[in-house]
Design an enzyme around this catalytic site. Sequence first.
Site, short mmCIF file in Angstrom:
data_model
loop_
_atom_site.label_atom_id
_atom_site.label_comp_id
_atom_site.label_asym_id
_atom_site.label_seq_id
_atom_site.Cartn_x
_atom_site.Cartn_y
_atom_site.Cartn_z
N HIS A 158 0.84 -1.20 0.00
CA HIS A 158 0.00 0.00 0.00
C HIS A 158 0.87 1.25 0.00
O HIS A 158 2.01 1.23 0.46
CB HIS A 158 -0.90 0.01 1.23
CG HIS A 158 -1.66 -1.25 1.44
ND1 HIS A 158 -1.15 -2.32 2.15
CD2 HIS A 158 -2.89 -1.65 1.02
CE1 HIS A 158 -2.04 -3.32 2.16
NE2 HIS A 158 -3.09 -2.93 1.47
N ASP B 221 -0.06 4.10 1.60
CA ASP B 221 -0.23 4.75 2.91
C ASP B 221 -0.18 6.27 2.78
O ASP B 221 0.40 6.96 3.62
CB ASP B 221 0.83 4.25 3.90
CG ASP B 221 0.62 2.79 4.27
OD1 ASP B 221 -0.49 2.28 4.05
OD2 ASP B 221 1.56 2.16 4.77
N ASP C 107 6.70 -2.99 5.53
CA ASP C 107 5.45 -3.61 5.93
C ASP C 107 5.48 -5.05 5.43
O ASP C 107 5.70 -5.29 4.24
CB ASP C 107 4.28 -2.84 5.31
CG ASP C 107 2.92 -3.28 5.83
OD1 ASP C 107 2.74 -4.48 6.08
OD2 ASP C 107 2.03 -2.42 5.93
N ASP D 242 3.23 -6.93 4.68
CA ASP D 242 2.29 -7.23 3.61
C ASP D 242 2.82 -6.83 2.24
O ASP D 242 2.17 -7.08 1.21
CB ASP D 242 0.91 -6.61 3.88
CG ASP D 242 0.83 -5.09 3.71
OD1 ASP D 242 1.64 -4.51 2.96
OD2 ASP D 242 -0.06 -4.49 4.31
#
Length: 301
Positions: free
Chosen positions: A125, A127, A228, A230
């Site tokens: 992402h 963010d 992160d 992910d």
Amino acid sequence: MNKLDIAIIGVPMDLGQARRGVDMGPSAIRYAGVVERLEAIGHEVTDEGDIQVRVTKSSDMTQTNLKNLNEVRIGNTKLADKVHEVVTNGKFPLVLGGDHSIAIGTLAGISDRYKNLGVIWYDAHADLNTDETSPSGNIHGMPLAVSLGLGHDELVNIRGFAPKVKPENIVIIGARSIDPGERELIKERGIKVYTMHEIDRLGMTAVVEDAISYLKSREVDGVHLSLDLDGLDPLYTPGVGTPVPGGITYRESHLAMEMLEESGLITSAEFVEVNPILDERNKTADVAVALMGSLFGERLL
């Protein structure tokens, strides 16, 4: 390889999003042997313990559409002060999350120690949401925007200054889930993004080489890595709160960390979004520690 004086700071924060359990991430990473791994490489490691995070029974959205704004602000302010203390003492801050909202505090704590800080955002992402663009109100989707000086004043102005980083000094690697407001901001501010398309098409070697070259051309005097878990494909890191299929592989991630270590650019780092409740036998924390090994100079031969 330079021997570092590493200070580990845990941040048991799970208030920046809706899924509980990521507050146990720092403990899971410690259990996976982070201290022993880094010491075995030859670094001096001090575990500074955890930042105290105030627990709430439910998401507080009474005065804003941002979930748990006050608690996230307080936690990140404590983190920023601790990171600033660590950097001032000449140590390398290694921050363990916790959800990605903690990057607000990490960047607030280090950015005034550099004249031209660079940031590598290794994440599925961007963010880059704000209170105006966020579809969820989850602050873990906002830390990069906050660090650019965009968003709620209480977050933007932690430690009394903004912005913490320039848009042209940011590199995002691994993005594959970008909201409309974030897409517009990326184009407007000229933020460098390597999506999974670039990684698939060019290969991780070319992507990291280009990212390093780009940051050097910006004449950065330090680079913060915000990773992160992910960012990797959920096949390798199942214990994350917002998994996105089609991500970076385990081996590609090791290669990226090895290349960043060889570059000598990284001056601080954080590993976030390890959620043991969603994990399989601490697999995600094990991956996080293995990647830290590569980032800090671990070699097979």
